[in-house]
Motif scaffolding. Structure first.
Motif, PDB file in Angstrom:
ATOM      1  N   SER A 112       0.822  -1.205   0.000  1.00  0.00           N
ATOM      2  CA  SER A 112       0.000   0.000   0.000  1.00  0.00           C
ATOM      3  C   SER A 112       0.857   1.256   0.000  1.00  0.00           C
ATOM      4  N   ARG A 122      -4.666  -3.728  -3.246  1.00  0.00           N
ATOM      5  CA  ARG A 122      -6.017  -4.288  -3.412  1.00  0.00           C
ATOM      6  C   ARG A 122      -5.982  -5.619  -4.155  1.00  0.00           C
ATOM      7  N   ILE A 147      -5.737   7.152   1.304  1.00  0.00           N
ATOM      8  CA  ILE A 147      -6.848   6.627   2.119  1.00  0.00           C
ATOM      9  C   ILE A 147      -6.685   5.127   2.340  1.00  0.00           C
ATOM     10  N   ASP A 148      -6.325   4.393   1.273  1.00  0.00           N
ATOM     11  CA  ASP A 148      -6.119   2.953   1.434  1.00  0.00           C
ATOM     12  C   ASP A 148      -4.955   2.641   2.363  1.00  0.00           C
ATOM     13  N   LEU A 151      -6.329   3.045   5.848  1.00  0.00           N
ATOM     14  CA  LEU A 151      -7.281   1.982   6.195  1.00  0.00           C
ATOM     15  C   LEU A 151      -6.584   0.638   6.391  1.00  0.00           C
ATOM     16  N   ILE A 152      -5.600   0.338   5.572  1.00  0.00           N
ATOM     17  CA  ILE A 152      -4.889  -0.935   5.715  1.00  0.00           C
ATOM     18  C   ILE A 152      -3.989  -0.911   6.941  1.00  0.00           C
ATOM     19  N   MET A 154      -4.430   0.719   9.653  1.00  0.00           N
ATOM     20  CA  MET A 154      -5.275   0.658  10.852  1.00  0.00           C
ATOM     21  C   MET A 154      -6.050  -0.653  10.952  1.00  0.00           C
ATOM     22  N   GLN A 155      -5.829  -1.562  10.009  1.00  0.00           N
ATOM     23  CA  GLN A 155      -6.448  -2.882   9.958  1.00  0.00           C
ATOM     24  C   GLN A 155      -7.963  -2.803   9.812  1.00  0.00           C
ATOM     25  N   ILE A 156      -8.456  -1.741   9.206  1.00  0.00           N
ATOM     26  CA  ILE A 156      -9.887  -1.636   8.922  1.00  0.00           C
ATOM     27  C   ILE A 156     -10.210  -2.403   7.653  1.00  0.00           C
ATOM     28  N   VAL A 157      -9.362  -2.286   6.634  1.00  0.00           N
ATOM     29  CA  VAL A 157      -9.501  -3.070   5.415  1.00  0.00           C
ATOM     30  C   VAL A 157      -8.618  -4.301   5.562  1.00  0.00           C
ATOM     31  N   HIS A 176     -11.162  -4.797  17.525  1.00  0.00           N
ATOM     32  CA  HIS A 176     -12.332  -3.982  17.273  1.00  0.00           C
ATOM     33  C   HIS A 176     -13.388  -4.302  18.320  1.00  0.00           C
TER      34      HIS A 176
END
Length: 191
Positions: A112, A122, A147-148, A151-152, A154-157, A176
């Motif tokens: 990323s 992705r 943005i990716d 998100l990656i 932060m382990q959201i995606v 989470h």
């Protein structure tokens, strides 16, 4: 008067049987998995080096052996009373674990950061349509790549199959927290 004495004899008989069933039938020896802290020692679960999760992980739990302290007597899961000497396994303590399928967190963050504008992150995580869209738009002009990356990192995606990243067992994992109908809330005390 006769009815009162009859009632007393019935209630005293009830209390006797209640006492017998609750107190006299209990031999005072507790179950091994209900020992207090300090009466047992649990070892850390064995970690699989490939997945960085405990060995034998099933249904998001793995079991690790616990050893009661010397001269502790307790009941095992069959109800047998055993006196332990500190070397025998008394019970198994469940430890939480995660479902992993081979997607490394370090690789996802590196892709990323360095190749996010080409959509490599992705593609790696199993989102080919978004990877192709990022490739064609040069990472949404850089904004999508940024943005990716956030998100990656932060382990959201995560991986598209719903599994978790492979992260070092003692590494930086995010948990989470969710609230649902089964979440216990303590009542607020106001002065």
């Amino acid at each position: 008067m006769a009815s009162c004495s009859r009632w007393l004899s019935l209630t005293s008989g009830f209390w006797f049987w209640f006492w017998f069933l609750c107190v006299a039938a209990d031999d005072g020896i507790q179950k091994c998995d209900e020992l207090r802290p300090g009466q047992y020692v649990c070892t850390d679960p064995e970690i699989n080096p490939a997945t960085q999760e405990p060995v034998g992980c099933a249904n998001y739990t793995a079991n690790a052996p616990c050893y009661p302290a010397p001269n502790i007597s307790c009941k095992d899961y069959k109800g047998n009373v055993t006196t332990f000497y500190g070397k025998e396994v008394g019970f198994y303590r469940p430890f939480p674990c995660r479902n992993v399928n081979g997607y490394s967190y370090k690789v996802a963050v590196a892709l990323s950061l360095f190749l996010g504008w080409l959509g490599a992150d992705r593609f790696y995580l199993g989102y080919p349509a978004l990877g192709l869209l990022k490739f064609c738009t040069v990472g949404f002009c850089g904004i999508g790549s940024l943005i990716d990356f956030i998100l990656i990192s932060m382990q959201i995606v995560g991986p598209s199959d719903g599994s978790s990243y492979i992260i070092d067992y003692y590494g930086a994992r995010l948990v989470h927290l969710t609230i649902n109908n089964e979440t216990f809330r303590e009542s607020q005390l106001y002065p």
